[in-house]
Design an enzyme around this catalytic site. Sequence first.
Site, PDB file in Angstrom:
ATOM      1  N   SER A  34       0.819  -1.215   0.000  1.00 57.91           N
ATOM      2  CA  SER A  34       0.000   0.000   0.000  1.00 57.91           C
ATOM      3  C   SER A  34       0.851   1.263   0.000  1.00 57.91           C
ATOM      4  O   SER A  34       1.713   1.426   0.852  1.00 57.91           O
ATOM      5  CB  SER A  34      -0.887   0.039   1.250  1.00 57.91           C
ATOM      6  OG  SER A  34      -1.636  -1.142   1.356  1.00 57.91           O
TER       7      SER A  34
ATOM      8  N   HIS B 109      -6.609  -2.529  -9.594  1.00 57.93           N
ATOM      9  CA  HIS B 109      -5.969  -2.754 -10.897  1.00 57.93           C
ATOM     10  C   HIS B 109      -5.521  -4.203 -10.972  1.00 57.93           C
ATOM     11  O   HIS B 109      -5.363  -4.874  -9.959  1.00 57.93           O
ATOM     12  CB  HIS B 109      -4.819  -1.775 -11.142  1.00 57.93           C
ATOM     13  CG  HIS B 109      -3.783  -1.761 -10.084  1.00 57.93           C
ATOM     14  ND1 HIS B 109      -2.753  -2.660 -10.048  1.00 57.93           N
ATOM     15  CD2 HIS B 109      -3.623  -0.966  -8.997  1.00 57.93           C
ATOM     16  CE1 HIS B 109      -1.996  -2.400  -9.002  1.00 57.93           C
ATOM     17  NE2 HIS B 109      -2.501  -1.388  -8.344  1.00 57.93           N
TER      18      HIS B 109
ATOM     19  N   HIS C 125      -3.291 -10.974  -1.908  1.00 57.11           N
ATOM     20  CA  HIS C 125      -3.259 -11.306  -0.479  1.00 57.11           C
ATOM     21  C   HIS C 125      -3.942 -12.640  -0.211  1.00 57.11           C
ATOM     22  O   HIS C 125      -4.866 -13.031  -0.924  1.00 57.11           O
ATOM     23  CB  HIS C 125      -3.969 -10.209   0.333  1.00 57.11           C
ATOM     24  CG  HIS C 125      -3.265  -8.891   0.307  1.00 57.11           C
ATOM     25  ND1 HIS C 125      -3.464  -7.980  -0.708  1.00 57.11           N
ATOM     26  CD2 HIS C 125      -2.361  -8.343   1.150  1.00 57.11           C
ATOM     27  CE1 HIS C 125      -2.704  -6.912  -0.473  1.00 57.11           C
ATOM     28  NE2 HIS C 125      -2.021  -7.112   0.644  1.00 57.11           N
TER      29      HIS C 125
ATOM     30  N   TYR D 197      -6.003 -13.312   2.091  1.00 61.32           N
ATOM     31  CA  TYR D 197      -7.422 -13.157   2.437  1.00 61.32           C
ATOM     32  C   TYR D 197      -8.326 -13.069   1.216  1.00 61.32           C
ATOM     33  O   TYR D 197      -9.547 -13.134   1.330  1.00 61.32           O
ATOM     34  CB  TYR D 197      -7.663 -11.946   3.358  1.00 61.32           C
ATOM     35  CG  TYR D 197      -7.184 -10.614   2.813  1.00 61.32           C
ATOM     36  CD1 TYR D 197      -7.836  -9.986   1.756  1.00 61.32           C
ATOM     37  CD2 TYR D 197      -6.087  -9.978   3.377  1.00 61.32           C
ATOM     38  CE1 TYR D 197      -7.394  -8.768   1.270  1.00 61.32           C
ATOM     39  CE2 TYR D 197      -5.640  -8.761   2.904  1.00 61.32           C
ATOM     40  CZ  TYR D 197      -6.293  -8.162   1.831  1.00 61.32           C
ATOM     41  OH  TYR D 197      -5.852  -6.971   1.344  1.00 61.32           O
ATOM     42  N   GLU D 198      -7.734 -12.948   0.028  1.00 61.89           N
ATOM     43  CA  GLU D 198      -8.569 -12.923  -1.174  1.00 61.89           C
ATOM     44  C   GLU D 198      -9.115 -14.306  -1.516  1.00 61.89           C
ATOM     45  O   GLU D 198     -10.035 -14.419  -2.324  1.00 61.89           O
ATOM     46  CB  GLU D 198      -7.770 -12.347  -2.349  1.00 61.89           C
ATOM     47  CG  GLU D 198      -7.469 -10.864  -2.154  1.00 61.89           C
ATOM     48  CD  GLU D 198      -6.562 -10.300  -3.233  1.00 61.89           C
ATOM     49  OE1 GLU D 198      -6.939 -10.343  -4.405  1.00 61.89           O
ATOM     50  OE2 GLU D 198      -5.458  -9.824  -2.884  1.00 61.89           O
TER      51      GLU D 198
ATOM     52  N   ALA E 237       2.145  -2.250   4.532  1.00 60.55           N
ATOM     53  CA  ALA E 237       1.571  -1.390   5.572  1.00 60.55           C
ATOM     54  C   ALA E 237       1.271  -2.301   6.754  1.00 60.55           C
ATOM     55  O   ALA E 237       0.844  -3.437   6.563  1.00 60.55           O
ATOM     56  CB  ALA E 237       0.291  -0.742   5.069  1.00 60.55           C
TER      57      ALA E 237
ATOM     58  N   MET F 271      -0.993  -8.300   7.048  1.00 59.82           N
ATOM     59  CA  MET F 271      -1.688  -9.388   6.350  1.00 59.82           C
ATOM     60  C   MET F 271      -0.962  -9.851   5.086  1.00 59.82           C
ATOM     61  O   MET F 271      -1.590 -10.419   4.190  1.00 59.82           O
ATOM     62  CB  MET F 271      -3.107  -8.943   5.978  1.00 59.82           C
ATOM     63  CG  MET F 271      -3.928  -8.397   7.139  1.00 59.82           C
ATOM     64  SD  MET F 271      -5.519  -7.771   6.592  1.00 59.82           S
ATOM     65  CE  MET F 271      -6.023  -6.818   8.032  1.00 59.82           C
ATOM     66  N   SER F 272       0.339  -9.611   5.010  1.00 61.02           N
ATOM     67  CA  SER F 272       1.047  -9.984   3.769  1.00 61.02           C
ATOM     68  C   SER F 272       2.483 -10.386   4.079  1.00 61.02           C
ATOM     69  O   SER F 272       2.809 -10.739   5.213  1.00 61.02           O
ATOM     70  CB  SER F 272       1.047  -8.780   2.816  1.00 61.02           C
ATOM     71  OG  SER F 272       1.852  -7.731   3.333  1.00 61.02           O
TER      72      SER F 272
ATOM     73  N   ASN G 130      -0.682   2.753  11.308  1.00 58.95           N
ATOM     74  CA  ASN G 130      -1.632   2.988  12.412  1.00 58.95           C
ATOM     75  C   ASN G 130      -1.144   2.199  13.608  1.00 58.95           C
ATOM     76  O   ASN G 130      -0.395   1.238  13.446  1.00 58.95           O
ATOM     77  CB  ASN G 130      -3.028   2.485  12.006  1.00 58.95           C
ATOM     78  CG  ASN G 130      -3.002   1.004  11.613  1.00 58.95           C
ATOM     79  OD1 ASN G 130      -2.600   0.667  10.492  1.00 58.95           O
ATOM     80  ND2 ASN G 130      -3.397   0.148  12.519  1.00 58.95           N
TER      81      ASN G 130
ATOM     82  N   HIS H   4      -9.284   1.559   6.964  1.00 61.35           N
ATOM     83  CA  HIS H   4      -8.390   1.509   5.813  1.00 61.35           C
ATOM     84  C   HIS H   4      -7.991   2.914   5.356  1.00 61.35           C
ATOM     85  O   HIS H   4      -6.887   3.111   4.857  1.00 61.35           O
ATOM     86  CB  HIS H   4      -9.065   0.728   4.677  1.00 61.35           C
ATOM     87  CG  HIS H   4      -8.182   0.492   3.502  1.00 61.35           C
ATOM     88  ND1 HIS H   4      -7.001  -0.239   3.602  1.00 61.35           N
ATOM     89  CD2 HIS H   4      -8.268   0.879   2.209  1.00 61.35           C
ATOM     90  CE1 HIS H   4      -6.413  -0.281   2.408  1.00 61.35           C
ATOM     91  NE2 HIS H   4      -7.158   0.381   1.546  1.00 61.35           N
TER      92      HIS H   4
HETATM   93  N1  HPA Z   1      -3.420  -4.871  11.248  1.00 57.50           N
HETATM   94  C1  HPA Z   1      -3.231  -5.675  10.189  1.00 57.50           C
HETATM   95  N2  HPA Z   1      -2.847  -5.238   8.996  1.00 57.50           N
HETATM   96  C2  HPA Z   1      -2.639  -3.921   8.852  1.00 57.50           C
HETATM   97  C3  HPA Z   1      -2.819  -3.018   9.912  1.00 57.50           C
HETATM   98  C4  HPA Z   1      -3.222  -3.525  11.182  1.00 57.50           C
HETATM   99  O1  HPA Z   1      -3.401  -2.786  12.170  1.00 57.50           O
HETATM  100  N3  HPA Z   1      -2.523  -1.771   9.432  1.00 57.50           N
HETATM  101  C5  HPA Z   1      -2.178  -1.927   8.134  1.00 57.50           C
HETATM  102  N4  HPA Z   1      -2.250  -3.233   7.769  1.00 57.50           N
END
Ligand code: HPA
Length: 272
Positions: free
Chosen positions: A30, A61, A83, A85-86, A113, A211-212, A235, A247
Site C-alpha cells: 500500500s 488494478h 493477499h 485473504y482474497e 503497511a 496481512m502480507s 496505524n 483503511h
Molecule cells: N493490522 C493488520 N494489517 C494492517 C494493519 C493492522 O493494524 N494496518 C495496516 N495493515
Amino acid sequence: MTLQDKITAAAEYLLGRISLRPTIALVLGSGLGDYADTLEDAVKIPYSEIPNFPRPTVEGHAGAFVFGKKAGKPVVVAQGRVHYYEGLPMQEITLPVRVLAAMGVQALVLTNAAGGVNFSYKPGTLMLICDHINFSGANPLIGPNLEKFGPRFPDVSDLYTASIREKIKTKAAQANIPLAEGVYLMCSGPNYETPAEIRAFRTLGADAVGMSTVPEALVAAHSGLAVVGVSCITNMAAGVLPVKLNHAEVVETAARVHDEFQRLVDVILQVL
Ligand code: HPA
C-alpha cells in the site's frame, strides 16, 4: 499441470518477451505502487498476459510486472500483490515470486503497511523487518517440495539477512531516514485484529502486525533469494489507542511517508 510446470511456463514466456534480466525484484505494498514509475526504460507486462498468473481482486488494478533499470541496476517491480485473504491458496499467491526466482532474480524487496504493536512506534514509523512470526495458519511451502528451488525443510534462521540489514541501517542513517527494526507478525485478515490478539502478539515478541509479506518471504527464502522487508507503520494496532481502525488511515499515513519510504527503497537497492 503441476505447480513446477506452471512456474516454468510463465518464466519461459517472460524470458521470451523481455531482454532485461533483473537481479532484484520488488513487491511493494500500500502506498508505494507508483515506484515503478521511477524506473528507466520500463516495460510493463500485465499479469493477464502471463500464463497461469493469479489476478489481484482488491487493489483496483489487475496486476503487472514492470521491468526496468533503477540507478543502472536491472530490476522488476511487481504491481498489485495478491493477499491470502482474497481466497487463493498460498502456493498460488506466491507464484509470481517463484517465477521471478526461475528467471534468475537473486534478491527480493518486500514492503507493506502494518499496525504498530510496539508502544514506541508511531504512525509513519518505517520498520526494517528482522524476523517474522507466521500466524496466518497457512504456509506456501506445503505440498510436494519443488526440488528445483530448494530443500523440503529449509532453514530460515537468517531469512532477513543480518549482514544486509546492517548495511541498510548504516546507509539509511547517512541519508537521514529514521529506521526502526522489529518482528513482523502475519495474520490472515481480512479483519483487523482484536485488542486481545494484539496484547497476545506483543507478549509473543511482535513489533508490527499485517496481512502480507510472510508468504512471499518464505517462498523467496526456499528459492535461495536474499530477502529484505520493510513495514510502514500506518496505524497503531487494535487497542493501543482508543480509536477504531480503518483503511482510510492506512492509506493516508502511507501517502504521508511516501517520499521517505521511496528514498529508503532507493537506499536498499544501493545495498543489494
Ligand atoms: N493490522 C493488520 N494489517 C494492517 C494493519 C493492522 O493494524 N494496518 C495496516 N495493515
